[in-house]
Write a protein that holds these residues in place. Structure first.
Motif, PDB file in Angstrom:
ATOM      1  N   HIS B 199      54.517  15.219  72.524  1.00 30.69           N
ATOM      2  CA  HIS B 199      55.337  16.099  71.681  1.00 30.69           C
ATOM      3  C   HIS B 199      54.587  17.400  71.366  1.00 30.69           C
ATOM      4  N   ALA B 200      53.263  17.329  71.275  1.00 28.87           N
ATOM      5  CA  ALA B 200      52.490  18.554  71.082  1.00 28.87           C
ATOM      6  C   ALA B 200      52.668  19.471  72.283  1.00 28.87           C
ATOM      7  N   PHE B 201      52.706  18.880  73.459  1.00 28.85           N
ATOM      8  CA  PHE B 201      52.904  19.650  74.688  1.00 28.85           C
ATOM      9  C   PHE B 201      54.237  20.411  74.641  1.00 28.85           C
ATOM     10  N   VAL B 202      55.291  19.718  74.238  1.00 33.07           N
ATOM     11  CA  VAL B 202      56.601  20.374  74.162  1.00 33.07           C
ATOM     12  C   VAL B 202      56.572  21.473  73.104  1.00 33.07           C
ATOM     13  N   LEU B 203      55.931  21.184  71.958  1.00 37.25           N
ATOM     14  CA  LEU B 203      55.920  22.166  70.868  1.00 37.25           C
ATOM     15  C   LEU B 203      55.131  23.422  71.240  1.00 37.25           C
ATOM     16  N   LEU B 204      54.155  23.273  72.132  1.00 32.71           N
ATOM     17  CA  LEU B 204      53.424  24.457  72.585  1.00 32.71           C
ATOM     18  C   LEU B 204      54.341  25.402  73.355  1.00 32.71           C
ATOM     19  N   PRO B 207      58.071  26.149  70.365  1.00 32.65           N
ATOM     20  CA  PRO B 207      57.564  25.905  69.012  1.00 32.65           C
ATOM     21  C   PRO B 207      58.650  25.516  68.002  1.00 32.65           C
ATOM     22  N   GLY B 208      59.870  25.891  68.253  1.00 34.85           N
ATOM     23  CA  GLY B 208      60.894  25.613  67.239  1.00 34.85           C
ATOM     24  C   GLY B 208      61.606  24.287  67.423  1.00 34.85           C
ATOM     25  N   ALA B 209      61.235  23.493  68.414  1.00 35.18           N
ATOM     26  CA  ALA B 209      62.008  22.282  68.731  1.00 35.18           C
ATOM     27  C   ALA B 209      61.900  21.262  67.597  1.00 35.18           C
ATOM     28  N   PHE B 211      63.390  18.455  67.014  1.00 37.05           N
ATOM     29  CA  PHE B 211      63.306  17.051  67.428  1.00 37.05           C
ATOM     30  C   PHE B 211      61.847  16.655  67.626  1.00 37.05           C
ATOM     31  N   HIS B 212      61.095  17.535  68.265  1.00 32.69           N
ATOM     32  CA  HIS B 212      59.716  17.203  68.575  1.00 32.69           C
ATOM     33  C   HIS B 212      58.809  17.282  67.351  1.00 32.69           C
ATOM     34  N   ARG B 213      59.167  18.163  66.401  1.00 26.72           N
ATOM     35  CA  ARG B 213      58.409  18.169  65.143  1.00 26.72           C
ATOM     36  C   ARG B 213      58.578  16.842  64.417  1.00 26.72           C
ATOM     37  N   LYS B 214      59.818  16.365  64.419  1.00 25.12           N
ATOM     38  CA  LYS B 214      60.068  15.091  63.729  1.00 25.12           C
ATOM     39  C   LYS B 214      59.359  13.945  64.461  1.00 25.12           C
ATOM     40  N   ALA B 215      59.408  14.002  65.793  1.00 27.28           N
ATOM     41  CA  ALA B 215      58.731  12.948  66.568  1.00 27.28           C
ATOM     42  C   ALA B 215      57.235  12.943  66.241  1.00 27.28           C
ATOM     43  N   LEU B 216      56.689  14.134  66.123  1.00 25.62           N
ATOM     44  CA  LEU B 216      55.271  14.244  65.801  1.00 25.62           C
ATOM     45  C   LEU B 216      54.991  13.647  64.420  1.00 25.62           C
ATOM     46  N   SER B 217      55.917  13.842  63.506  1.00 20.13           N
ATOM     47  CA  SER B 217      55.699  13.326  62.153  1.00 20.13           C
ATOM     48  C   SER B 217      55.758  11.804  62.115  1.00 20.13           C
ATOM     49  N   VAL B 218      56.315  11.190  63.166  1.00 17.42           N
ATOM     50  CA  VAL B 218      56.280   9.720  63.248  1.00 17.42           C
ATOM     51  C   VAL B 218      54.971   9.274  63.896  1.00 17.42           C
ATOM     52  N   ALA B 219      54.540  10.016  64.920  1.00 18.08           N
ATOM     53  CA  ALA B 219      53.354   9.587  65.673  1.00 18.08           C
ATOM     54  C   ALA B 219      52.059   9.872  64.912  1.00 18.08           C
ATOM     55  N   LEU B 220      51.985  11.040  64.245  1.00 14.05           N
ATOM     56  CA  LEU B 220      50.707  11.449  63.654  1.00 14.05           C
ATOM     57  C   LEU B 220      50.159  10.496  62.588  1.00 14.05           C
ATOM     58  N   PRO B 221      50.985  10.005  61.654  1.00 12.18           N
ATOM     59  CA  PRO B 221      50.385   9.109  60.653  1.00 12.18           C
ATOM     60  C   PRO B 221      49.713   7.901  61.290  1.00 12.18           C
ATOM     61  N   LEU B 222      50.405   7.280  62.257  1.00  9.49           N
ATOM     62  CA  LEU B 222      49.828   6.101  62.901  1.00  9.49           C
ATOM     63  C   LEU B 222      48.557   6.486  63.666  1.00  9.49           C
ATOM     64  N   ALA B 223      48.618   7.635  64.353  1.00 12.83           N
ATOM     65  CA  ALA B 223      47.452   8.080  65.117  1.00 12.83           C
ATOM     66  C   ALA B 223      46.261   8.306  64.186  1.00 12.83           C
ATOM     67  N   CYS B 224      46.489   9.017  63.073  1.00 12.65           N
ATOM     68  CA  CYS B 224      45.381   9.347  62.174  1.00 12.65           C
ATOM     69  C   CYS B 224      44.795   8.102  61.518  1.00 12.65           C
ATOM     70  N   VAL B 225      45.667   7.235  61.013  1.00  8.27           N
ATOM     71  CA  VAL B 225      45.176   6.053  60.311  1.00  8.27           C
ATOM     72  C   VAL B 225      44.369   5.167  61.255  1.00  8.27           C
ATOM     73  N   ARG B 427      61.998  15.237  79.384  1.00 10.54           N
ATOM     74  CA  ARG B 427      62.676  16.468  79.791  1.00 10.54           C
ATOM     75  C   ARG B 427      64.091  16.545  79.219  1.00 10.54           C
ATOM     76  N   ASP B 428      64.728  15.402  79.095  1.00 14.24           N
ATOM     77  CA  ASP B 428      66.084  15.380  78.514  1.00 14.24           C
ATOM     78  C   ASP B 428      66.108  15.929  77.099  1.00 14.24           C
ATOM     79  N   THR B 429      64.967  15.895  76.424  1.00 18.45           N
ATOM     80  CA  THR B 429      64.977  16.272  75.013  1.00 18.45           C
ATOM     81  C   THR B 429      64.589  17.737  74.816  1.00 18.45           C
ATOM     82  N   LEU B 430      64.225  18.431  75.916  1.00 16.41           N
ATOM     83  CA  LEU B 430      63.817  19.827  75.773  1.00 16.41           C
ATOM     84  C   LEU B 430      65.016  20.668  75.348  1.00 16.41           C
TER      85      LEU B 430
END
Lengths: 341, 451
Positions: B199-204, B207-209, B211-225, B427-430
């Motif tokens: 999702h970081a790749f897509v956001l690069l 930047p305004g996507a 869907f991908h910001r929200k996806a990141l907000s699901v992945a990041l907490p688990l990744a960080c913890v 790609r479907d989500t771009l």
């Protein structure tokens, strides 16, 4: 009943379930390959739809069987792994290709050409896998696998490439195709599709008879132990009578288009065939050198395994019942997958 | 290559391949349920779409994991018949329980994926939770088998094989709590980092996507913890290895001589002929502190053990450095991310942070594979440590090159196809993605209107 006999019975039970569910699954792939006529696409869609939610579950029975074999009868597992290394490896390649192709076909939303290619991989693997599975069974019952101490002395090819093993392989293939056709008569939503699979069920049913006859004739010289077992004990005779009755019943029920009952009778028939095989080779796990008793794990392990089986059954069986209830065919209801037109 | 090497290579390849899918099978259902929950709470269509996408990803990865797992259960016997012939009964119990867990995972995944329109919303969510729980349970049980191979217990070894077998004791061999925790965390960590990377790749690029910001907000907490917990658990795990498998620790650290106040070597390549590590950065007393909590503790060196019981030192050391290095990078990135999150009250989406997360995307998987190599190479030359050598367990079947190359080609091909399919899912989500060509989506109408 001794614990090893009980474990052996459970092992045979997992093979029955694998033959029923995994077998119907393989058979579905066979009919995918043989889809013909004006409703070719609908036939394939029906197969994909019937299998989609359950194919992974259907194949877990194989893993359960393998785990039971190596945990409960480790020495037999070791001997079989050596003697049947080649066909089992090929079987695995088939299982990998089949599962992957089925999933890729279902989840890749491209044009029909790509879908067809995956479909071809899937259906070819569905033919090869049961053939190899049957050949392995044929090798085990024929007595061609010889073990001295812990060393397999009969080589890596002879046992499973005999005419008898081939015959059992073809028998398994026809049996699974037959089972799938009967299942699909019940799953189909339109009368035309039901007729398609009714014809296939009747045709493959006749082939099952022919293949069984060949196996039986070859058994007399090539698998004397089974030939004996098939005829000698009164228990085995009762099993075979039951199998024959069920087989006749499937034909009658298909003829009169009572599909739900035909499916039940076909399941009984296949279950009894597998149990008949198990009874015919009892008390051997690998005829004629390894008995259940000789291969069995220590008593403490056996008891724990039985305990684990009870716990497992308490978790798994209600869940499976739920799965099949959720996906039981509902006449007139919208199908799970959108059919291709 | 000898047949033994081909057998080891085939087992290693099968495991390396399977492990990726197994990790995804453990973690993606959790992420899928989390986004499902968010979708229910907020009614947000993007979270709903995310949970559908994750469900598809889970389906693809689980299927490949299921078939490669089937291959492994056979390969145990096909490649190591004497290991299974003698110790199958000792470790059959965790395998059986893993079978049960795998069963429930497959069942409820079927209901979750295909039953959206056939079961109640509560039942649907319950199925998702069951998938996540059974995935974790199955990883737990199968890791217990590996613990046993490293630290066998629950039997008495005799020339004729194990006697006085106690499967429950064998199932919980010493150190089980560290290795299972380490493995489970790594599954979540690897998957969360991979998802965040995508999702970081897509956001690069877009930047305004949202869907991908929200996806990141699901992945990041688990990744960080997980990235912050993992070093703590890893430390406990290493302390256990130091006590229980000193020769493995010595190989991991490139410690040739027994010494008090041993240094921690960062990087470098050990040379077994000269007994030195070249190019390493030494931190004085570091190893003694980390392994035994005492700057002057004695650390056993490889030379204290017979040469024919040494694991391949250079491989183990390098794999260990890779694991620790990638783990540290991930922990560092997580710290920075959490600090930014705390200061700005939202997950960072700036270009530099997205670049960092994109770069960190594969690190979880790299660490997972490296860590697995550390434990497997580190156990050599034993298949069951101290009891049975790998060379004694290998099958007598000749020409093992043939199955090795067959599976190598097959797995390479499958790996490429899976990557390709997952890329298509993304790609479907771009933004501005064309609607996909007609096929038969397995989620029926429900999914069709999401596109």
């Amino acid at each position: 009943m001794s614990t090893e006999a009980l474990l052996g019975f459970v092992l045979a039970g997992t093979f029955v379930l694998y033959a029923l569910f995994g077998g119907a699954d393989f058979g579905g792939g066979v009919w995918d390959l043989l889809a013909r006529g004006p409703r070719k696409a609908e036939q394939r869609a029906l197969i994909a739809q019937a299998m989609g939610p359950v194919w992974e579950v259907n194949h877990v029975w194989l893993i359960v069987g393998v785990v039971l074999l190596f945990a409960g009868f480790p020495r037999a597992f070791a001997a079989l792994s050596v003697a049947l290394h080649v066909p089992l490896t090929l079987l695995l390649v088939g299982i990998v290709c089949r599962g992957a192709a089925f999933t890729f076909r279902a989840y890749d939303l491209r044009g029909d050409a790509v879908q067809r290619q995956w479909g071809l991989v899937f259906s070819c693997a569905s033919v090869v896998a049961p053939l190899l599975l049957g050949m392995c069974v044929g090798a085990v019952v024929s007595g061609a696998i010889r073990v001295e101490g812990r060393v397999v002395v009969s080589g890596f090819f002879a046992s499973w490439l005999s005419p008898f093993a081939w015959a059992v392989g073809v028998f398994a293939l026809t049996l699974f195709a037959f089972l799938a056709a009967v299942y699909l008569t019940h799953e189909a939503s339109s009368p035309e599709l039901k007729e398609d699979f009714r014809r296939r069920a009747l045709g493959s049913g006749a082939l099952v008879f022919a293949a069984a006859l060949v196996v039986l004739l070859l058994a007399r010289t090539q698998a004397p132990r089974v030939w004996h077992g098939l005829l000698a004990s009164p228990f085995a005779v009762a099993l075979h009578l039951g199998t024959a009755l069920a087989a006749v019943a499937v034909f009658a029920l298909l003829w009169t288009r009572r599909y739900a009952w035909a499916r039940l009778a076909a399941a009984v028939q296949v279950g009894l065939i597998v149990l008949g095989w198990a009874a015919a080779q009892y008390p051997y796990l690998v005829v004629p050198d390894i008995t259940l008793k000789a291969a069995a794990a220590s008593p403490s392990t056996q008891r724990l395994l039985l305990g684990a089986l009870v716990v497992g059954a308490a978790v798994v069986l209600p869940s499976i019942a739920l799965l099949f209830r959720v996906f039981r065919p509902r006449p007139g209801a919208p199908s799970v997958t959108r059919t291709r037109t | 290559m000898t047949d033994l090497l081909f057998a080891r290579a085939q087992m290693g390849l099968s495991l390396a391949f399977h492990i990726v899918f197994a990790a995804a099978g453990v973690a993606l259902p959790l992420l899928m349920v989390l986004s499902d929950l968010k979708a229910r709470r907020t009614g947000d269509a993007d979270y709903r779409k995310l949970s559908l996408k994750l469900a598809k990803g889970t389906a693809i990865l689980f299927a490949v994991g299921a078939v490669s797992g089937t291959v492994l259960s056979f390969e145990l016997g096909l490649l190591w018949p004497d290991f299974m012939g003698e110790y199958g009964e000792v470790i059959g119990l965790p395998f059986s329980l893993e079978g049960v867990a795998f069963f429930t995972e497959a069942i409820f995944l079927g209901i979750y994926l295909y039953g959206r329109e056939r079961v109640s919303p509560g039942m649907h969510l319950f199925s998702g939770v069951m998938v996540a729980v059974s995935g974790a349970a199955s990883a737990f049980f199968v890791t217990l088998v590996n613990v046993f191979m490293n630290q066998p217990s629950g039997f008495v070894a005799t020339p004729d094989g194990p006697v006085d077998v106690q499967p429950v004791v064998a199932m919980f061999s010493a150190g089980w709590q560290y290795e299972t925790a380490h493995v489970l965390l790594s599954c979540y960590q690897a998957s969360a980092f991979a998802m965040a990377g995508i999702h970081a790749f897509v956001l690069l690029r877009h930047p305004g996507a949202t869907f991908h910001r929200k996806a990141l907000s699901v992945a990041l907490p688990l990744a960080c913890v997980t990235a912050l917990l993992q070093p703590l658990v890893g430390d406990l795990s290493a302390k256990h290895v130091a006590r229980a498998q000193p020769v493995k620790l010595a190989a991991m650290e490139g410690q040739f001589e027994t010494e008090r106040g041993a240094p921690l070597r960062i990087g470098g390549v050990p040379d077994v002929d000269t007994g030195t590590v070249s190019g390493a950065l030494d931190i004085p007393h570091g190893l003694s502190i980390l392994a035994f909590g005492d700057p002057h503790a004695e650390v056993k060196g490889l030379n204290a053990f017979p040469r024919d019981t040494w694991p391949p030192v250079a491989k183990v050391h390098v794999a260990f450095q890779v694991m620790v290095g990638t783990g540290s990078l991930m922990a560092l990135l997580s710290l920075v991310t959490l600090a930014l999150r705390w200061r700005r009250k939202q997950w960072p989406t700036g270009r530099r942070m997205m670049g960092a997360w994109l770069g960190a995307g594969p690190l979880g998987l790299v660490a997972l594979e490296a860590g697995w190599l550390v434990t497997e190479w580190g156990r050599q030359p034993w298949i069951v440590r101290g009891v049975m050598r790998t060379a004694e367990a290998v099958t007598p079947v000749p020409h093992l090159a043939a199955p090795f190359w067959t599976f190598t080609v097959l797995y390479l091909f499958l790996g490429v196809v899976v990557l390709f399919l997952l890329l298509r899912q993304v790609r479907d989500t771009l933004p501005g993605a064309p609607t996909p060509a007609a096929g038969h989506p397995p989620f029926g109408k429900d999914e069709a209107h999401v596109h």
